[in-house]
Design a protein around this motif. Structure first.
Motif, PDB file in Angstrom:
ATOM      1  N   SER A 146       0.830  -1.194   0.000  1.00 26.88           N
ATOM      2  CA  SER A 146       0.000   0.000   0.000  1.00 26.88           C
ATOM      3  C   SER A 146       0.869   1.250   0.000  1.00 26.88           C
ATOM      4  O   SER A 146       0.360   2.350  -0.006  1.00 26.88           O
ATOM      5  CB  SER A 146      -0.872  -0.008   1.255  1.00 26.88           C
ATOM      6  N   TYR A 147       2.183   1.063   0.078  1.00 23.73           N
ATOM      7  CA  TYR A 147       3.065   2.233   0.128  1.00 23.73           C
ATOM      8  C   TYR A 147       3.094   2.958  -1.220  1.00 23.73           C
ATOM      9  O   TYR A 147       3.020   2.331  -2.276  1.00 23.73           O
ATOM     10  CB  TYR A 147       4.499   1.797   0.470  1.00 23.73           C
ATOM     11  N   CYS A 148       3.259   4.277  -1.164  1.00 22.50           N
ATOM     12  CA  CYS A 148       3.402   5.049  -2.400  1.00 22.50           C
ATOM     13  C   CYS A 148       4.733   4.672  -3.064  1.00 22.50           C
ATOM     14  O   CYS A 148       5.664   4.251  -2.379  1.00 22.50           O
ATOM     15  CB  CYS A 148       3.444   6.545  -2.114  1.00 22.50           C
ATOM     16  N   PRO A 149       4.833   4.874  -4.364  1.00 18.47           N
ATOM     17  CA  PRO A 149       6.110   4.619  -5.030  1.00 18.47           C
ATOM     18  C   PRO A 149       7.220   5.451  -4.370  1.00 18.47           C
ATOM     19  O   PRO A 149       7.024   6.629  -4.097  1.00 18.47           O
ATOM     20  CB  PRO A 149       5.866   5.091  -6.466  1.00 18.47           C
ATOM     21  N   GLY A 150       8.350   4.798  -4.061  1.00 22.52           N
ATOM     22  CA  GLY A 150       9.477   5.522  -3.479  1.00 22.52           C
ATOM     23  C   GLY A 150       9.416   5.689  -1.976  1.00 22.52           C
ATOM     24  O   GLY A 150      10.347   6.203  -1.368  1.00 22.52           O
ATOM     25  N   CYS A 151       8.352   5.234  -1.340  1.00 24.64           N
ATOM     26  CA  CYS A 151       8.210   5.393   0.115  1.00 24.64           C
ATOM     27  C   CYS A 151       9.323   4.640   0.858  1.00 24.64           C
ATOM     28  O   CYS A 151       9.607   3.487   0.558  1.00 24.64           O
ATOM     29  CB  CYS A 151       6.859   4.851   0.552  1.00 24.64           C
ATOM     30  N   GLY A 152       9.898   5.301   1.847  1.00 24.85           N
ATOM     31  CA  GLY A 152      10.964   4.676   2.625  1.00 24.85           C
ATOM     32  C   GLY A 152      10.502   3.494   3.459  1.00 24.85           C
ATOM     33  O   GLY A 152      11.295   2.620   3.820  1.00 24.85           O
ATOM     34  N   HIS A 153       9.205   3.446   3.767  1.00 22.44           N
ATOM     35  CA  HIS A 153       8.693   2.319   4.554  1.00 22.44           C
ATOM     36  C   HIS A 153       8.976   0.989   3.859  1.00 22.44           C
ATOM     37  O   HIS A 153       9.227  -0.018   4.514  1.00 22.44           O
ATOM     38  CB  HIS A 153       7.180   2.444   4.750  1.00 22.44           C
ATOM     39  N   GLY A 154       8.901   1.001   2.519  1.00 29.74           N
ATOM     40  CA  GLY A 154       9.112  -0.236   1.770  1.00 29.74           C
ATOM     41  C   GLY A 154      10.479  -0.826   2.071  1.00 29.74           C
ATOM     42  O   GLY A 154      10.622  -2.034   2.298  1.00 29.74           O
ATOM     43  N   GLY A 170      -0.660   4.809  11.171  1.00 30.52           N
ATOM     44  CA  GLY A 170       0.046   5.582  10.153  1.00 30.52           C
ATOM     45  C   GLY A 170       0.390   4.647   9.019  1.00 30.52           C
ATOM     46  O   GLY A 170       0.007   3.466   9.030  1.00 30.52           O
ATOM     47  N   CYS A 171       1.109   5.154   8.034  1.00 31.35           N
ATOM     48  CA  CYS A 171       1.429   4.299   6.884  1.00 31.35           C
ATOM     49  C   CYS A 171       2.223   3.078   7.318  1.00 31.35           C
ATOM     50  O   CYS A 171       2.066   1.990   6.759  1.00 31.35           O
ATOM     51  CB  CYS A 171       2.195   5.106   5.847  1.00 31.35           C
ATOM     52  N   GLY A 172       3.064   3.245   8.332  1.00 37.40           N
ATOM     53  CA  GLY A 172       3.858   2.120   8.829  1.00 37.40           C
ATOM     54  C   GLY A 172       2.999   1.027   9.439  1.00 37.40           C
ATOM     55  O   GLY A 172       3.451  -0.108   9.601  1.00 37.40           O
ATOM     56  N   ASN A 223      11.403   7.667  10.488  1.00 33.47           N
ATOM     57  CA  ASN A 223      11.290   9.126  10.519  1.00 33.47           C
ATOM     58  C   ASN A 223      11.308   9.707   9.112  1.00 33.47           C
ATOM     59  O   ASN A 223      12.339   9.699   8.441  1.00 33.47           O
ATOM     60  CB  ASN A 223      12.465   9.686  11.347  1.00 33.47           C
ATOM     61  N   ASN A 224      10.123  10.200   8.679  1.00 35.23           N
ATOM     62  CA  ASN A 224      10.068  10.847   7.367  1.00 35.23           C
ATOM     63  C   ASN A 224       9.745  12.336   7.504  1.00 35.23           C
ATOM     64  O   ASN A 224       9.382  12.992   6.542  1.00 35.23           O
ATOM     65  CB  ASN A 224       9.078  10.126   6.438  1.00 35.23           C
ATOM     66  N   THR A 225       9.844  12.853   8.716  1.00 29.99           N
ATOM     67  CA  THR A 225       9.657  14.280   9.060  1.00 29.99           C
ATOM     68  C   THR A 225       8.251  14.834   8.803  1.00 29.99           C
ATOM     69  O   THR A 225       8.069  16.054   8.842  1.00 29.99           O
ATOM     70  CB  THR A 225      10.699  15.209   8.373  1.00 29.99           C
ATOM     71  N   PHE A 270       3.713  13.701   9.145  1.00 31.77           N
ATOM     72  CA  PHE A 270       2.643  12.718   9.303  1.00 31.77           C
ATOM     73  C   PHE A 270       2.281  12.308   7.881  1.00 31.77           C
ATOM     74  O   PHE A 270       1.699  13.101   7.144  1.00 31.77           O
ATOM     75  CB  PHE A 270       1.406  13.356   9.958  1.00 31.77           C
ATOM     76  N   GLY A 271       2.668  11.096   7.499  1.00 35.50           N
ATOM     77  CA  GLY A 271       2.404  10.670   6.131  1.00 35.50           C
ATOM     78  C   GLY A 271       0.931  10.411   5.895  1.00 35.50           C
ATOM     79  O   GLY A 271       0.286  11.032   5.046  1.00 35.50           O
ATOM     80  N   MET A 272       0.371   9.505   6.694  1.00 39.07           N
ATOM     81  CA  MET A 272      -0.979   9.028   6.417  1.00 39.07           C
ATOM     82  C   MET A 272      -2.042  10.115   6.403  1.00 39.07           C
ATOM     83  O   MET A 272      -2.950  10.091   5.579  1.00 39.07           O
ATOM     84  CB  MET A 272      -1.374   7.957   7.439  1.00 39.07           C
ATOM     85  N   PRO A 321      12.565   8.958   3.121  1.00 39.22           N
ATOM     86  CA  PRO A 321      11.743   9.939   2.412  1.00 39.22           C
ATOM     87  C   PRO A 321      10.269   9.538   2.375  1.00 39.22           C
ATOM     88  O   PRO A 321       9.937   8.351   2.427  1.00 39.22           O
ATOM     89  CB  PRO A 321      12.319   9.915   0.995  1.00 39.22           C
ATOM     90  N   CYS A 322       9.417  10.554   2.312  1.00 36.86           N
ATOM     91  CA  CYS A 322       7.980  10.367   2.065  1.00 36.86           C
ATOM     92  C   CYS A 322       7.647  11.285   0.905  1.00 36.86           C
ATOM     93  O   CYS A 322       7.265  12.428   1.096  1.00 36.86           O
ATOM     94  CB  CYS A 322       7.182  10.750   3.322  1.00 36.86           C
ATOM     95  N   PRO A 323       7.863  10.795  -0.319  1.00 40.48           N
ATOM     96  CA  PRO A 323       7.680  11.686  -1.475  1.00 40.48           C
ATOM     97  C   PRO A 323       6.289  12.321  -1.527  1.00 40.48           C
ATOM     98  O   PRO A 323       6.158  13.495  -1.890  1.00 40.48           O
ATOM     99  CB  PRO A 323       7.912  10.772  -2.679  1.00 40.48           C
ATOM    100  N   THR A 324       5.285  11.564  -1.128  1.00 45.23           N
ATOM    101  CA  THR A 324       3.918  12.083  -1.211  1.00 45.23           C
ATOM    102  C   THR A 324       3.699  13.211  -0.209  1.00 45.23           C
ATOM    103  O   THR A 324       3.212  14.285  -0.562  1.00 45.23           O
ATOM    104  CB  THR A 324       2.909  10.940  -0.967  1.00 45.23           C
ATOM    105  N   GLY A 325       4.073  12.953   1.048  1.00 45.67           N
ATOM    106  CA  GLY A 325       3.857  13.959   2.093  1.00 45.67           C
ATOM    107  C   GLY A 325       4.684  15.205   1.859  1.00 45.67           C
ATOM    108  O   GLY A 325       4.286  16.312   2.228  1.00 45.67           O
ATOM    109  N   LEU A 326       5.845  15.012   1.238  1.00 49.80           N
ATOM    110  CA  LEU A 326       6.731  16.162   0.982  1.00 49.80           C
ATOM    111  C   LEU A 326       6.412  16.830  -0.347  1.00 49.80           C
ATOM    112  O   LEU A 326       6.984  17.860  -0.682  1.00 49.80           O
ATOM    113  CB  LEU A 326       8.190  15.691   0.969  1.00 49.80           C
TER     114      LEU A 326
HETATM  115  S1  SF4 Z   1       2.240   9.004   2.375  1.00 50.93           S
HETATM  116 FE1  SF4 Z   1       4.460   8.964   2.672  1.00 50.93          FE
HETATM  117  S2  SF4 Z   1       4.779   7.514   4.349  1.00 50.93           S
HETATM  118 FE2  SF4 Z   1       2.731   7.167   3.567  1.00 50.93          FE
HETATM  119  S3  SF4 Z   1       2.959   5.526   2.061  1.00 50.93           S
HETATM  120 FE3  SF4 Z   1       3.047   7.470   0.958  1.00 50.93          FE
HETATM  121  S4  SF4 Z   1       5.206   7.949   0.855  1.00 50.93           S
HETATM  122 FE4  SF4 Z   1       4.980   6.400   2.427  1.00 50.93          FE
END
Ligand code: SF4
Ligand code: TPP
Lengths: 356, 253
Positions: free
Chosen positions: B19-27, B53-55, B123-125, B127-129, B214-219
């Motif tokens: 369910s992670y966005c492309p490039g998400c560090g959680h992966g 949260g996304c994690g 830590n992606n600096t 709140f992603g979700m 990184p959290c490309p989406t949140g950033l």
């Molecule tokens: S919002 Fe950010 S932390 Fe959440 S899945 Fe997407 S990239 Fe990852």
């Protein structure tokens, strides 16, 4: 541990009964008048191979409780009003998560930080729920040390049969009363239940299990709630408990739980000795509320008097149960040097309602 | 479809779409955690307690028992669990918001208790979700959904350095901050995550790894740019290092 009769504070009776009936892990944070439960647990649980763990807040207490309950082992906590308030995040969670546990609330005066004196002011928060969402916990209200010892095995069975938190409430006056109680011999009541079908103990003997209370689709949320609804209906149907006496021909029925319920026995015997037609109902389960006791009252009953150590909480459930059929009156107070009514006060109010 | 789980070990469930966005560090971190569990041979007795949260989705990609805790409380859940089942390996996995905003109290007390549990803080600096709001680790001046003009230290203070807060705690036996900014950093992160689990397996005490990702989406950044930020601004402030490693000492388990 053998069966024995001890002269104990009722908070200590809770600790003894829980440990003797199988509780292995107890989590708590100090608060009057509940602290004696955790103090005694700290001393006795290691004898049963268990442990009391003091946490840094009741938020952490209830979260650790939930984590431990995930193993299927029997766990408990004890607190009073302000602590119970903080525990509701995890209590609501455990209802959604189908986790069994025992919670003891020694009720004190509220709201706010309130007063350490005894009260019955947590009736609403335990029967209506202090957390979000549609959930219920079973609520048991013992009125004496002996009833604590007698109800703990039943409470544990309910917690495991329905996989639900079971809350014991006791007013702080009864909590600090010292009296003789016959404590049971050791028997782990939770061992009657097989938790291997659901406990989160690692995938050695089962495929991956995940405890998820959040819904991944709107349909999930709907189905979770429908499952809960069905469970609560069964509990409501099967698990109502109360004590009653003298209601068959009564003109006046006094309804009270906990200590005032216990005093009703004396009230009825004294007033009956004077030829007055008085009976009483003492709810033992506050949820499910014993509606049936009130539904069964005959047309002889002209008035119901509800007595509580609060400003009127259980009285709402009595009114719902009689549904306008019988006038319901209320006598209640909270706080002060004597935070409850004497038997004379209760008899005077009963006399007034009898038109004497 | 090729059975990837068979190729990469039993713990990681690569057959599931993430369910992670492309490039998400959680992966990356999820995979490193799964590899550590696999390599230590503890899969059948390991329990994930994930935050909100996304994690929180991370456990779906591992064939282990998992508990989705309430927001911020995973460390307390883990303490209770470990007390009741000390033979199992318990780790918490959550973002910076869960771990050090709402959950900081639970976290520090769990660390200070020193019981052998493991915490992975991703830590992606932001709140992603919930859509990229400020978290305690948002960098000074960083624009987020709730800091339109950038994090203002007069109002919001400085980014929280979490492992630094645990340095004086005797019960913390493995303490590190890593990142996933580069392949080299990922290899280092892998070593630290494995050591954190080993620390628990050997019963030494509490172990903690913060992983800067990184959290490309949140950033609202391209994936490539978000990794560049991770390698530069983020790790300039959140300096990767092993603060303490007592895994070399003799077994006590
Ligand atoms: S919002 Fe950010 S932390 Fe959440 S899945 Fe997407 S990239 Fe990852
Ligand atoms: C008590 C509570 N408050 C708020 C939320 C809403 N919420 C869900 S996820 C989240 C933040 C998660 O951020 P972070 O921990 O940094 O994880 P990420 O999504 O970045 O991995 C919040 C505030 C919640 N679920 N529960």
């Amino acid at each position: 541990m053998i069966q024995e009769t001890l002269f104990l504070k009722n908070t200590e009776t809770f600790a003894e009964s829980l440990a003797r009936c199988g509780v292995k892990y107890h989590f708590a944070y100090p608060i009057t008048p509940a602290t004696d439960v955790m103090k005694r647990m700290a001393v006795i649980l290691p004898r049963y191979g268990g442990q009391m763990m003091q946490m840094e807040s009741e938020l952490a207490v209830s979260s650790a409780l939930a984590g431990a309950a995930c193993t299927g082992k029997l766990v408990a906590t004890s607190s009073s009003g302000p602590g119970l308030t903080l525990m509701h995040e995890a209590i609501g969670f455990m209802c959604a998560a189908y986790l069994p546990c025992i919670v003891v609330d020694s009720m004190r005066v509220g709201p706010g930080d309130g007063d350490i004196l005894g009260a019955q002011s947590d009736y609403f928060v335990v029967t209506r729920g202090g957390a979000h969402g549609d959930y219920r916990t079973v609520v048991l209200a013992p009125s004496s040390g002996q009833e604590i010892a007698d109800l703990v095995p039943h409470g544990i069975r309910l917690a495991y049969r329905y996989r639900i938190p079971v809350v014991f409430v006791i007013d702080g006056v009864s909590a600090q009363t010292t009296e003789s109680t016959t404590l049971p011999a050791y028997n782990d009541y939770s061992a009657e239940f097989d938790t291997s079908g659901w406990a989160f103990t690692g995938t050695k003997d089962h495929a991956k299990r995940a405890l998820i209370t959040g819904s991944y689709s709107h349909q999930d949320g709907y189905e979770m709630n429908e499952r809960l609804r069905a469970k609560y209906e069964v509990i409501r149907d099967k698990e109502q408990m109360w004590e009653q006496d003298g209601v068959e021909d009564a003109e006046l029925v006094v309804a009270a739980f906990g200590i005032h319920g216990r005093m009703c026995r004396d009230l009825v015997s004294r007033m009956r000795a004077d030829g007055k037609k008085v009976g009483f109902i003492r709810p033992i389960t506050l949820w499910p509320f014993p509606d049936r006791a009130f539904e069964a009252l005959g047309s002889c009953v002209q008035n119901i008097l509800v007595v509580e150590m609060n400003l009127g909480q259980m009285v709402d459930d009595v009114r719902l149960a009689v549904n306008g059929r019988i006038p319901v009156h209320f006598l209640g107070k909270t706080g002060g040097d004597l935070p409850m009514y004497t038997l004379a006060d209760m008899i005077a109010e009963a006399d007034r309602l009898l038109g004497e | 479809m090729e059975n990837l789980s068979a190729k990469y070990g039993k713990t990681l469930n690569l057959d599931k779409l993430t369910s992670y966005c492309p490039g998400c560090g959680h992966g990356v971190v999820t995979r490193l955690v799964a590899e550590a569990i696999e390599e230590l041979g503890i899969m059948e007795r390991t329990i994930a307690i994930v935050g909100i949260g996304c994690g929180g989705f991370s456990h779906h990609y591992m064939d282990i028992d998992a508990i989705e805790a309430t927001h911020g409380r995973a460390p307390s859940f883990a303490l209770g669990y470990k007390l009741a089942m000390p033979e199992n390996i318990v780790f918490t996995y959550a973002g910076d918001g869960d771990t050090c905003a709402i959950g900081l109290g639970d976290l520090l007390h769990a660390a200070n208790k020193g019981m052998p549990i493991t915490t992975i803080m991703v830590n992606n600096t932001v709140f992603g979700m919930t859509g990229g709001q400020m978290s305690p680790t948002t960098l000074v001046g960083q624009v987020t959904a709730t800091t339109a003009k950038g994090r203002d230290t007069a109002l919001q203070g400085y980014p929280l350095l979490v492992p630094e807060m645990m340095r004086s705690m005797e019960g913390v036996k493995f303490l590190a901050r890593e990142s996933v900014a580069t392949p080299k950093a990922i290899r280092k992160a892998k070593r630290s995550i494995r050591k954190a689990f080993e620390c628990q397996v050997r019963g030494l005490g509490y172990s903690f790894v913060e992983v800067v990702v990184p959290c490309p989406t949140g950033l609202k950044m391209r994936v490539r740019d978000s990794y560049a930020r991770c390698a530069n601004e983020m790790t300039d402030y959140f300096k990767p290092q092993v603060f303490r490693d007592e895994t070399e000492q003799v077994d006590v388990a």
